[in-house]
Design a protein around this motif. Structure first.
Motif, PDB file in Angstrom:
ATOM      1  N   UNK A 209      -3.787  -2.152  -1.607  1.00  0.00           N
ATOM      2  CA  UNK A 209      -2.813  -3.047  -0.968  1.00  0.00           C
ATOM      3  C   UNK A 209      -1.856  -2.338  -0.011  1.00  0.00           C
ATOM      4  N   UNK A 210      -1.346  -1.167  -0.393  1.00  0.00           N
ATOM      5  CA  UNK A 210      -0.385  -0.479   0.468  1.00  0.00           C
ATOM      6  C   UNK A 210      -1.014  -0.117   1.809  1.00  0.00           C
ATOM      7  N   UNK A 211      -2.252   0.353   1.773  1.00  0.00           N
ATOM      8  CA  UNK A 211      -2.933   0.691   3.022  1.00  0.00           C
ATOM      9  C   UNK A 211      -3.200  -0.565   3.853  1.00  0.00           C
ATOM     10  N   UNK A 212      -3.562  -1.682   3.182  1.00  0.00           N
ATOM     11  CA  UNK A 212      -3.787  -2.936   3.908  1.00  0.00           C
ATOM     12  C   UNK A 212      -2.510  -3.406   4.593  1.00  0.00           C
ATOM     13  N   UNK A 213      -1.369  -3.275   3.883  1.00  0.00           N
ATOM     14  CA  UNK A 213      -0.100  -3.692   4.484  1.00  0.00           C
ATOM     15  C   UNK A 213       0.236  -2.817   5.686  1.00  0.00           C
ATOM     16  N   UNK A 214      -0.064  -1.510   5.597  1.00  0.00           N
ATOM     17  CA  UNK A 214       0.205  -0.626   6.738  1.00  0.00           C
ATOM     18  C   UNK A 214      -0.686  -0.981   7.932  1.00  0.00           C
ATOM     19  N   UNK A 215      -1.939  -1.359   7.667  1.00  0.00           N
ATOM     20  CA  UNK A 215      -2.810  -1.799   8.759  1.00  0.00           C
ATOM     21  C   UNK A 215      -2.268  -3.062   9.417  1.00  0.00           C
ATOM     22  N   UNK A 216      -1.706  -3.961   8.608  1.00  0.00           N
ATOM     23  CA  UNK A 216      -1.105  -5.181   9.150  1.00  0.00           C
ATOM     24  C   UNK A 216       0.091  -4.835  10.037  1.00  0.00           C
ATOM     25  N   UNK A 217       0.915  -3.892   9.592  1.00  0.00           N
ATOM     26  CA  UNK A 217       2.044  -3.466  10.427  1.00  0.00           C
ATOM     27  C   UNK A 217       1.551  -2.905  11.753  1.00  0.00           C
ATOM     28  N   UNK A 218       0.478  -2.122  11.699  1.00  0.00           N
ATOM     29  CA  UNK A 218      -0.073  -1.574  12.930  1.00  0.00           C
ATOM     30  C   UNK A 218      -0.603  -2.655  13.853  1.00  0.00           C
ATOM     31  N   UNK A 251       8.721  -2.214  16.737  1.00  0.00           N
ATOM     32  CA  UNK A 251       8.895  -0.849  16.229  1.00  0.00           C
ATOM     33  C   UNK A 251       9.959  -0.791  15.146  1.00  0.00           C
ATOM     34  N   UNK A 252      11.076  -1.459  15.398  1.00  0.00           N
ATOM     35  CA  UNK A 252      12.148  -1.465  14.396  1.00  0.00           C
ATOM     36  C   UNK A 252      11.682  -2.115  13.103  1.00  0.00           C
ATOM     37  N   UNK A 253      10.979  -3.222  13.218  1.00  0.00           N
ATOM     38  CA  UNK A 253      10.475  -3.896  12.027  1.00  0.00           C
ATOM     39  C   UNK A 253       9.465  -3.061  11.269  1.00  0.00           C
ATOM     40  N   UNK A 254       8.559  -2.399  11.992  1.00  0.00           N
ATOM     41  CA  UNK A 254       7.546  -1.566  11.343  1.00  0.00           C
ATOM     42  C   UNK A 254       8.187  -0.387  10.642  1.00  0.00           C
ATOM     43  N   UNK A 255       9.186   0.247  11.288  1.00  0.00           N
ATOM     44  CA  UNK A 255       9.863   1.389  10.667  1.00  0.00           C
ATOM     45  C   UNK A 255      10.550   0.983   9.365  1.00  0.00           C
ATOM     46  N   UNK A 256      11.228  -0.166   9.396  1.00  0.00           N
ATOM     47  CA  UNK A 256      11.907  -0.633   8.185  1.00  0.00           C
ATOM     48  C   UNK A 256      10.890  -1.008   7.102  1.00  0.00           C
ATOM     49  N   UNK A 257       9.799  -1.656   7.499  1.00  0.00           N
ATOM     50  CA  UNK A 257       8.797  -2.076   6.515  1.00  0.00           C
ATOM     51  C   UNK A 257       8.095  -0.873   5.894  1.00  0.00           C
ATOM     52  N   UNK A 258       7.860   0.182   6.669  1.00  0.00           N
ATOM     53  CA  UNK A 258       7.243   1.387   6.104  1.00  0.00           C
ATOM     54  C   UNK A 258       8.128   2.002   5.030  1.00  0.00           C
ATOM     55  N   UNK A 259       9.439   1.996   5.267  1.00  0.00           N
ATOM     56  CA  UNK A 259      10.367   2.552   4.281  1.00  0.00           C
ATOM     57  C   UNK A 259      10.384   1.723   2.997  1.00  0.00           C
ATOM     58  N   UNK A 260      10.035   0.440   3.110  1.00  0.00           N
ATOM     59  CA  UNK A 260      10.073  -0.467   1.949  1.00  0.00           C
ATOM     60  C   UNK A 260       8.663  -0.863   1.497  1.00  0.00           C
ATOM     61  N   UNK A 261       7.677  -0.031   1.817  1.00  0.00           N
ATOM     62  CA  UNK A 261       6.294  -0.412   1.554  1.00  0.00           C
ATOM     63  C   UNK A 261       5.996  -0.534   0.057  1.00  0.00           C
TER      64      UNK A 261
END
Length: 556
Positions: A209-218, A251-261
């Protein structure tokens, strides 16, 4: 060998998914393109309605990238302010989540029915809109079919050691997954396709799941890159405010979401244990949070973008006015002369559009058609600039002659702009329809169209001269050109009815299209005559209020 074949199958189904998305997008744009632009134009009064408009248009277009490119063009042309445009993009990003939510359910059973319905509609010739909506249904069916096949294919990859090793090597590095998702979304021009593919991988356990969420952010990040790369620029940083502003919010949203993944992974698992639904829900939550954070901050954010990306005038830009000196507005007669000189540029652009249409009809060059249609943006920009310039003149400083000349300039520019719209929205699409349907004009029909376009080009030159000289004789000659176009339409209508009796569908369709083109040319000529001849004839009392016979003559 089997693994290589499976990889080809995987690439083929992904290509089918992308092609289906492309068919939906182009079908909707062809069927409702002008309507979608009108919806955006009417809704851009405040950020709330702009947000909803972006959401709705993107849900219909199936692509936030298409909405972003459309809005970037509006902002570059000065038709839309930056704040509502940014609100549209926030809504567009949420709109993509609606598409993903629908497709996250197993609706593949309706794919054959959608394709069948689409083919039936596509093969109909009675309505262009029905034809285009057929593309939409075919595209939806192909998307669902491709997703269904992808799920089956990925099941065979699930236990493949090499595939699991490859995915496992990148699954532990969130930044690498973001980068992969961003590159994939940028390359495919579709974040929806990447998110749907990620859902397929997650459903089969190929990625955690964590990797899938990161792909979605990308994928969300990559969809914001395309308008920056392909949107309007022209060397003016101001034209990139919207695309860069949208990218920065991503970019701002992705950075914040990565910190809270990690906490996000736990939250999504608690809300929905199913991996497919969890990916879809994360995609929706991410875009809703970004919109909720940035929507109230758009005013200071827009001011910051305007300071960082100031306007830079490009003297070679054909859409920018050359002669509208703001200082000249202090002397109305000088300002009117500057506006008249600028108005003549519209005549030059319209003449160029007619020349392009002439060559496009002769050669069938689609690229030339697209370039010719693009010139209508120049007419729109110049007309808008001239109207804004003249309406800023102080009415108290204008004499009676000044007011008359001001109205003549406005009438000239608005009519030429309308003539350009006919070429852009009617004439060239009709010419493109001939190529799409493989219709062939008879030699005399093609020669007649070419001759009439040459005649219109000459009329544009006459109108430009008449606009400056106000010669009554030239006005009469130009007005009489309407009679020639009217007679050509009458002859073509009679010939068309004769061809209908022949019973040959291809001949009848080509004849109907020839008649449509003639009517387009007649309408263009009407605007040219109204631009320059009518004001002169009206002032001299030689223009009748109506072509209808008066009551006395009617009773005789």
């Amino acid at each position: 060998m089997a693994f290589a074949i499976s990889l080809v199958d995987l690439a083929g189904y992904i290509a089918l998914l992308l092609w289906g998305t492309h068919m939906v997008q182009t079908g909707v744009q062809r069927a409702f393109g002008a309507g979608l632009r009108a919806v955006l134009g009417k809704a851009l009064q405040d950020r709330g309605r702009a947000f909803l408009a972006g959401l709705g248009v993107t849900a219909v277009l199936q692509s936030s990238t298409a909405t972003g490119l459309m809005m970037s063009g509006f902002v570059a042309d000065g038709l839309v302010a930056l704040i509502p445009a940014l609100a549209v993009m926030l809504g567009a990003n949420v709109g993509t989540t609606l598409i993903v939510q629908v497709l996250s359910f197993d609706v593949s059973a309706v794919a054959p029915g959608l394709i069948l319905l689409g083919v039936i509609m596509f093969r109909r010739n009675s309505s262009t809109r029905v034809h285009d909506l057929g593309r939409v249904f075919i595209g939806l069916g192909l998307m669902l079919l491709a997703l269904h096949q992808l799920l089956h294919l990925l099941e065979s990859f699930e236990d493949a050691p090499g595939f699991r090793l490859l995915l496992g090597s990148v699954s532990t590095v969130p930044f690498a997954n973001v980068l992969i998702g961003a590159v994939a979304a940028w390359a495919t021009h579709s974040s929806v396709a990447v998110v749907l593919l990620t859902m397929s991988l997650a459903a089969n356990g190929a990625v955690p799941p964590a990797a899938a969420f990161a792909l979605v952010l990308g994928a969300n990040l990559g969809s914001a890159v395309t308008p920056v790369v392909e949107g309007p620029g022209g060397g003016d940083p101001a034209h990139r405010r919207l695309s860069i502003g949208n990218l920065v919010t991503r970019l701002a949203g992705v950075a914040a979401a990565l910190a809270l993944l990690e906490p996000a992974e736990g939250l999504m698992a608690a809300v929905e244990p199913d991996a497919t639904r969890a990916v879809a829900n994360f995609h929706t939550l991410f875009n809703l949070v970004v919109a909720a954070v940035f929507l109230p901050l758009l005013s200071p954010y827009a001011r910051l973008l305007e300071r960082l990306l100031p306007d830079r005038a490009d003297p070679a830009d054909p859409t920018r006015p050359r002669y509208l000196d703001p200082a000249a507005r202090e002397v109305p007669i000088v300002a009117l002369g500057a506006a008249a000189r600028e108005a003549l540029r519209l005549a030059d652009v319209l003449a160029g559009m007619l020349d392009g249409a002439r060559e496009a009809l002769r050669s069938g060059d689609r690229r030339l058609m697209a370039e010719t249609r693009g010139r209508d943006d120049i007419l729109d920009s110049l007309n808008t600039a001239i109207k804004a310039y003249l309406t800023r003149l102080d009415p108290d400083d204008l004499s009676g002659d000044d007011e008359r000349r001001l109205n003549e300039i406005l009438q000239f520019t608005m009519n030429l702009e309308q003539a350009g719209d006919v070429v852009d929205l009617n004439l060239l699409p009709h010419a493109a329809k001939r190529l799409e349907r493989g219709l062939v004009f008879e030699d005399r029909d093609r020669a007649e169209l070419i001759a009439l376009i040459d005649r219109l080009s000459a009329n544009v030159r006459t109108a430009a001269s008449l606009f400056m000289t106000e010669d009554v004789r030239a006005a009469r000659l130009l007005a009489e050109e309407k009679v020639a176009l009217r007679e050509a339409e009458t002859r073509a209508t009679a010939v068309h009815f004769d061809r209908l009796r022949s019973g040959r569908p291809d001949v009848a369709q080509a004849s109907a299209l020839h008649l449509d083109l003639l009517r387009d040319l007649k309408l263009v000529n009407s605007y040219i005559v109204a631009a320059a001849a009518y004001p002169v004839l009206q002032r001299t009392g030689e223009l009748l209020p109506s072509r209808l016979a008066d009551d006395a003559h009617h009773g005789e």
